[in-house]
Design a protein around this motif. Structure first.
Motif, PDB file in Angstrom:
ATOM      1  N   ALA A  10     -31.305 -31.214 -68.593  1.00  0.00           N
ATOM      2  CA  ALA A  10     -30.366 -29.927 -68.022  1.00  0.00           C
ATOM      3  C   ALA A  10     -31.262 -28.268 -68.543  1.00  0.00           C
ATOM      4  O   ALA A  10     -30.753 -27.589 -68.694  1.00  0.00           O
ATOM      5  CB  ALA A  10     -29.298 -30.375 -69.664  1.00  0.00           C
ATOM      6  N   GLY A  11     -32.802 -29.336 -68.616  1.00  0.00           N
ATOM      7  CA  GLY A  11     -33.677 -27.932 -68.701  1.00  0.00           C
ATOM      8  C   GLY A  11     -33.787 -27.517 -70.392  1.00  0.00           C
ATOM      9  O   GLY A  11     -32.727 -28.059 -71.325  1.00  0.00           O
ATOM     10  N   THR A  12     -33.162 -26.168 -70.844  1.00  0.00           N
ATOM     11  CA  THR A  12     -32.827 -25.561 -71.853  1.00  0.00           C
ATOM     12  C   THR A  12     -31.112 -25.125 -72.215  1.00  0.00           C
ATOM     13  O   THR A  12     -31.102 -24.651 -73.673  1.00  0.00           O
ATOM     14  CB  THR A  12     -33.961 -24.406 -72.221  1.00  0.00           C
ATOM     15  N   LEU A  13     -30.313 -25.294 -71.211  1.00  0.00           N
ATOM     16  CA  LEU A  13     -29.263 -25.352 -71.437  1.00  0.00           C
ATOM     17  C   LEU A  13     -28.316 -26.575 -72.476  1.00  0.00           C
ATOM     18  O   LEU A  13     -28.927 -28.003 -71.966  1.00  0.00           O
ATOM     19  CB  LEU A  13     -28.344 -25.179 -70.088  1.00  0.00           C
ATOM     20  N   ASP A  14     -27.272 -25.663 -73.416  1.00  0.00           N
ATOM     21  CA  ASP A  14     -26.914 -27.019 -74.312  1.00  0.00           C
ATOM     22  C   ASP A  14     -26.002 -27.630 -73.789  1.00  0.00           C
ATOM     23  O   ASP A  14     -25.627 -27.434 -72.182  1.00  0.00           O
ATOM     24  CB  ASP A  14     -26.611 -25.889 -75.361  1.00  0.00           C
ATOM     25  N   PRO A  15     -25.450 -28.566 -74.195  1.00  0.00           N
ATOM     26  CA  PRO A  15     -24.346 -29.556 -74.176  1.00  0.00           C
ATOM     27  C   PRO A  15     -23.414 -28.389 -73.239  1.00  0.00           C
ATOM     28  O   PRO A  15     -22.363 -28.973 -72.461  1.00  0.00           O
ATOM     29  CB  PRO A  15     -23.677 -30.330 -74.905  1.00  0.00           C
ATOM     30  N   TYR A  16     -23.440 -27.440 -73.832  1.00  0.00           N
ATOM     31  CA  TYR A  16     -21.867 -27.128 -73.705  1.00  0.00           C
ATOM     32  C   TYR A  16     -21.895 -26.031 -72.332  1.00  0.00           C
ATOM     33  O   TYR A  16     -20.434 -26.265 -71.514  1.00  0.00           O
ATOM     34  CB  TYR A  16     -21.008 -26.157 -75.078  1.00  0.00           C
ATOM     35  N   LYS A  17     -23.110 -25.544 -72.634  1.00  0.00           N
ATOM     36  CA  LYS A  17     -23.001 -24.291 -70.988  1.00  0.00           C
ATOM     37  C   LYS A  17     -23.642 -25.692 -69.670  1.00  0.00           C
ATOM     38  O   LYS A  17     -23.279 -25.447 -68.814  1.00  0.00           O
ATOM     39  CB  LYS A  17     -24.515 -23.761 -71.483  1.00  0.00           C
ATOM     40  N   ALA A  18     -24.203 -27.311 -70.166  1.00  0.00           N
ATOM     41  CA  ALA A  18     -24.237 -27.701 -69.208  1.00  0.00           C
ATOM     42  C   ALA A  18     -23.168 -28.471 -68.724  1.00  0.00           C
ATOM     43  O   ALA A  18     -23.096 -28.293 -67.762  1.00  0.00           O
ATOM     44  CB  ALA A  18     -25.413 -28.946 -69.625  1.00  0.00           C
ATOM     45  N   ARG A  19     -21.995 -28.195 -69.200  1.00  0.00           N
ATOM     46  CA  ARG A  19     -20.730 -29.280 -69.098  1.00  0.00           C
ATOM     47  C   ARG A  19     -20.026 -28.099 -67.988  1.00  0.00           C
ATOM     48  O   ARG A  19     -19.666 -28.477 -67.187  1.00  0.00           O
ATOM     49  CB  ARG A  19     -19.733 -29.429 -70.329  1.00  0.00           C
ATOM     50  N   LEU A  20     -20.340 -26.651 -68.231  1.00  0.00           N
ATOM     51  CA  LEU A  20     -19.588 -25.870 -68.117  1.00  0.00           C
ATOM     52  C   LEU A  20     -19.777 -25.274 -66.228  1.00  0.00           C
ATOM     53  O   LEU A  20     -19.881 -25.360 -65.136  1.00  0.00           O
ATOM     54  CB  LEU A  20     -19.697 -24.483 -68.077  1.00  0.00           C
ATOM     55  N   LEU A  21     -21.788 -25.387 -65.789  1.00  0.00           N
ATOM     56  CA  LEU A  21     -22.424 -25.369 -64.680  1.00  0.00           C
ATOM     57  C   LEU A  21     -21.949 -26.275 -63.894  1.00  0.00           C
ATOM     58  O   LEU A  21     -21.891 -26.366 -62.590  1.00  0.00           O
ATOM     59  CB  LEU A  21     -23.548 -25.449 -65.316  1.00  0.00           C
ATOM     60  N   LEU A  22     -21.734 -28.016 -64.497  1.00  0.00           N
ATOM     61  CA  LEU A  22     -21.584 -28.769 -63.988  1.00  0.00           C
ATOM     62  C   LEU A  22     -20.229 -28.785 -63.536  1.00  0.00           C
ATOM     63  O   LEU A  22     -20.095 -28.933 -62.766  1.00  0.00           O
ATOM     64  CB  LEU A  22     -22.128 -30.379 -64.664  1.00  0.00           C
ATOM     65  N   THR A  23     -19.338 -28.703 -63.947  1.00  0.00           N
ATOM     66  CA  THR A  23     -18.182 -28.385 -64.032  1.00  0.00           C
ATOM     67  C   THR A  23     -17.907 -27.219 -62.833  1.00  0.00           C
ATOM     68  O   THR A  23     -17.313 -27.388 -61.464  1.00  0.00           O
ATOM     69  CB  THR A  23     -16.578 -27.500 -64.654  1.00  0.00           C
ATOM     70  N   ALA A  24     -18.648 -26.287 -62.776  1.00  0.00           N
ATOM     71  CA  ALA A  24     -18.580 -24.845 -61.611  1.00  0.00           C
ATOM     72  C   ALA A  24     -19.377 -25.102 -60.291  1.00  0.00           C
ATOM     73  O   ALA A  24     -18.605 -25.361 -59.263  1.00  0.00           O
ATOM     74  CB  ALA A  24     -19.630 -23.687 -61.861  1.00  0.00           C
ATOM     75  N   LEU A  25     -19.947 -26.941 -60.326  1.00  0.00           N
ATOM     76  CA  LEU A  25     -20.982 -27.308 -59.487  1.00  0.00           C
ATOM     77  C   LEU A  25     -20.286 -28.440 -58.340  1.00  0.00           C
ATOM     78  O   LEU A  25     -19.950 -28.227 -57.527  1.00  0.00           O
ATOM     79  CB  LEU A  25     -22.867 -27.644 -59.630  1.00  0.00           C
ATOM     80  N   LEU A  26     -19.758 -28.957 -59.070  1.00  0.00           N
ATOM     81  CA  LEU A  26     -18.731 -30.035 -59.031  1.00  0.00           C
ATOM     82  C   LEU A  26     -17.403 -28.798 -57.845  1.00  0.00           C
ATOM     83  O   LEU A  26     -16.643 -29.183 -57.410  1.00  0.00           O
ATOM     84  CB  LEU A  26     -17.786 -31.131 -59.728  1.00  0.00           C
ATOM     85  N   ALA A  27     -16.850 -28.364 -58.248  1.00  0.00           N
ATOM     86  CA  ALA A  27     -15.742 -27.536 -57.998  1.00  0.00           C
ATOM     87  C   ALA A  27     -16.216 -27.229 -56.999  1.00  0.00           C
ATOM     88  O   ALA A  27     -15.327 -26.837 -55.769  1.00  0.00           O
ATOM     89  CB  ALA A  27     -15.008 -25.834 -58.907  1.00  0.00           C
ATOM     90  N   ALA A  28     -17.387 -26.466 -56.679  1.00  0.00           N
ATOM     91  CA  ALA A  28     -17.790 -25.314 -55.418  1.00  0.00           C
ATOM     92  C   ALA A  28     -18.063 -26.619 -54.368  1.00  0.00           C
ATOM     93  O   ALA A  28     -18.743 -26.541 -52.934  1.00  0.00           O
ATOM     94  CB  ALA A  28     -18.920 -24.911 -55.437  1.00  0.00           C
ATOM     95  N   ASP A  29     -18.251 -28.313 -54.329  1.00  0.00           N
ATOM     96  CA  ASP A  29     -18.220 -29.203 -53.695  1.00  0.00           C
ATOM     97  C   ASP A  29     -19.802 -28.949 -53.211  1.00  0.00           C
ATOM     98  O   ASP A  29     -20.516 -29.751 -52.075  1.00  0.00           O
ATOM     99  CB  ASP A  29     -18.002 -29.678 -52.196  1.00  0.00           C
ATOM    100  N   THR A  30     -20.583 -29.230 -54.363  1.00  0.00           N
ATOM    101  CA  THR A  30     -22.490 -28.787 -54.418  1.00  0.00           C
ATOM    102  C   THR A  30     -23.076 -30.409 -54.195  1.00  0.00           C
ATOM    103  O   THR A  30     -22.668 -31.460 -54.858  1.00  0.00           O
ATOM    104  CB  THR A  30     -23.183 -28.201 -56.062  1.00  0.00           C
ATOM    105  N   PRO A  31     -23.863 -30.624 -53.310  1.00  0.00           N
ATOM    106  CA  PRO A  31     -23.853 -31.793 -52.910  1.00  0.00           C
ATOM    107  C   PRO A  31     -24.987 -32.360 -54.028  1.00  0.00           C
ATOM    108  O   PRO A  31     -25.478 -31.476 -54.761  1.00  0.00           O
ATOM    109  CB  PRO A  31     -25.344 -31.796 -51.419  1.00  0.00           C
ATOM    110  N   ARG A  32     -25.628 -33.559 -54.175  1.00  0.00           N
ATOM    111  CA  ARG A  32     -25.943 -34.452 -55.965  1.00  0.00           C
ATOM    112  C   ARG A  32     -27.604 -33.279 -55.586  1.00  0.00           C
ATOM    113  O   ARG A  32     -27.632 -33.407 -56.800  1.00  0.00           O
ATOM    114  CB  ARG A  32     -25.810 -35.603 -55.669  1.00  0.00           C
ATOM    115  N   PRO A  33     -28.344 -33.401 -54.431  1.00  0.00           N
ATOM    116  CA  PRO A  33     -30.264 -33.137 -55.012  1.00  0.00           C
ATOM    117  C   PRO A  33     -29.939 -31.825 -55.230  1.00  0.00           C
ATOM    118  O   PRO A  33     -31.176 -31.225 -55.782  1.00  0.00           O
ATOM    119  CB  PRO A  33     -29.942 -33.175 -53.472  1.00  0.00           C
ATOM    120  N   GLU A  34     -28.631 -30.719 -54.437  1.00  0.00           N
ATOM    121  CA  GLU A  34     -28.764 -29.416 -55.388  1.00  0.00           C
ATOM    122  C   GLU A  34     -28.110 -29.254 -56.833  1.00  0.00           C
ATOM    123  O   GLU A  34     -28.392 -28.717 -57.078  1.00  0.00           O
ATOM    124  CB  GLU A  34     -27.600 -28.764 -53.782  1.00  0.00           C
ATOM    125  N   ILE A  35     -26.898 -30.044 -57.152  1.00  0.00           N
ATOM    126  CA  ILE A  35     -27.220 -30.022 -58.835  1.00  0.00           C
ATOM    127  C   ILE A  35     -28.121 -29.834 -59.380  1.00  0.00           C
ATOM    128  O   ILE A  35     -28.194 -29.163 -60.337  1.00  0.00           O
ATOM    129  CB  ILE A  35     -26.117 -30.620 -59.182  1.00  0.00           C
TER     130      ILE A  35
END
Length: 333
Positions: free
Chosen positions: A300-325
């Motif tokens: 997650a780099g420097t992202l805290d767990p709460y922001k990491a969760r939101l970013l992952l949620t948004a990326l999954l909603a956009a059908d982002t391929p695994r390497p791009e995540i």
């Protein structure tokens, strides 16, 4: 050229969502609840109308803890209309319980250049020394600043200007509860003006979702935890964030379960500590950061767990391929 005192006023829209800043004690409730309208909030701020031409819209009226991602999607759509209306800036008032998350999710989705500033209060409007009016004034002054244009979503409390991607709530009750542990504030508000020390680098925005967001949860490592909460998650969620010890460590007993989950879905490795990055190659024991990354987890780099969760949620909603995540976490932390 017009002098500063004769220059046309900036037009700022205040969107209210409720929260402590709008709370007073009602006779029918045991404690304070959101009761004040946006007009009530604006009327309580000395000097506000001289800072900008302020328009008000009651968007929601609820505690910050009751806001949902759908509310923020609706908010981003409203921000888009505000930009088309040629407003100079928008201030969003809400509860501080979720302000660090809602502002960050807005930053992931809002693609405009118009300044958007979140603010709130730690003390309700009926308490001595209520901080809401001063925070609202500073937020309006920042939203009306030409320098804030294109700076991404900002958070202003206690006269400090923070980037939504870095800000954290660090205390449960202090009026100085918000800070950016990894970077410090972007600037301050003084003598009625927003003064920036630096501006954040731009980040690529994500497409606004059209349907329900995928479910992503957080599991936190703690001393002696068996990892039982990891069981069966592959059938319940679309992604997982691990709030790990220190620089990215978990108990050895978690490793096989996390490896299996990472084969089934994106699993992001964040730290439960409020500052500092997840490392990649310093430690080598089972359950260390290098071991977990080798098992398929995403740092997650420097992202805290709460922001990491939101970013992952948004990326999954956009059908982002695994390497791009994985690359997205590097780019947005």
């Amino acid at each position: 050229m017009l002098s500063a005192d004769r220059a046309p006023k900036r037009t700022v829209l205040v969107l209210t969502l409720g929260g402590t800043i709008a709370m007073t004690r009602a006779a029918s409730a045991p404690g304070v609840t959101p009761t004040l309208s946006g007009s009530d909030l604006v009327a309580a701020v000395p000097g506000l109308q001289s800072a900008a031409e302020v328009r008000v819209e009651d968007f929601r009226q609820m505690p910050g803890a009751s806001l949902a991602t759908g509310d923020i999607v609706d908010l981003v759509e409203r921000l888009g209309r505000a930009e088309r209306e040629c407003l100079d800036g928008v201030v969003v008032t809400q509860g501080t319980d979720t302000l660090e998350e809602t502002s960050y999710l807005t930053d992931l989705y809002y693609s405009g250049a118009m300044p958007v500033v979140f603010t709130g209060a730690m003390r309700n409007a009926a308490s001595a020394g209520a901080d809401g009016p001063a925070n609202l004034l500073a937020a309006v002054q920042t939203a009306g600043s030409a320098e804030a244009r294109g700076a991404g979503v900002l958070v202003v409390l206690g006269d400090e200007i923070h980037a939504a991607r870095h800000v954290r709530k660090l205390h449960t009750t202090s009026p100085g509860a918000f800070g950016s542990p990894n970077t410090g504030p972007l600037g301050h508000v003084a003598e009625g003006s927003a003064r920036f020390h630096r501006l954040p680098k731009p980040i690529g925005r994500l497409p606004l979702p059209t349907g329900a967001l995928p479910q992503v949860e957080i599991v936190t490592a703690s001393l002696g935890s068996s990892g039982t909460l990891l069981k069966g998650l592959e059938n319940e969620v679309s992604g997982l964030v691990v709030a790990a010890f220190g620089v990215g460590h978990v108990p050895e007993s978690w490793c096989s379960r996390l490896e299996a989950l990472a084969a089934a879905m994106p699993v992001v490795l964040a730290s439960r500590i409020s500052a500092g990055p997840v490392l990649t190659s310093t430690y080598g024991f089972a359950g260390s950061e290098s071991d977990l990354l080798a098992r398929g987890l995403i740092g997650a780099g420097t992202l805290d767990p709460y922001k990491a969760r939101l970013l992952l949620t948004a990326l999954l909603a956009a059908d982002t391929p695994r390497p791009e995540i994985a690359r997205a976490f590097l780019d947005r932390s």
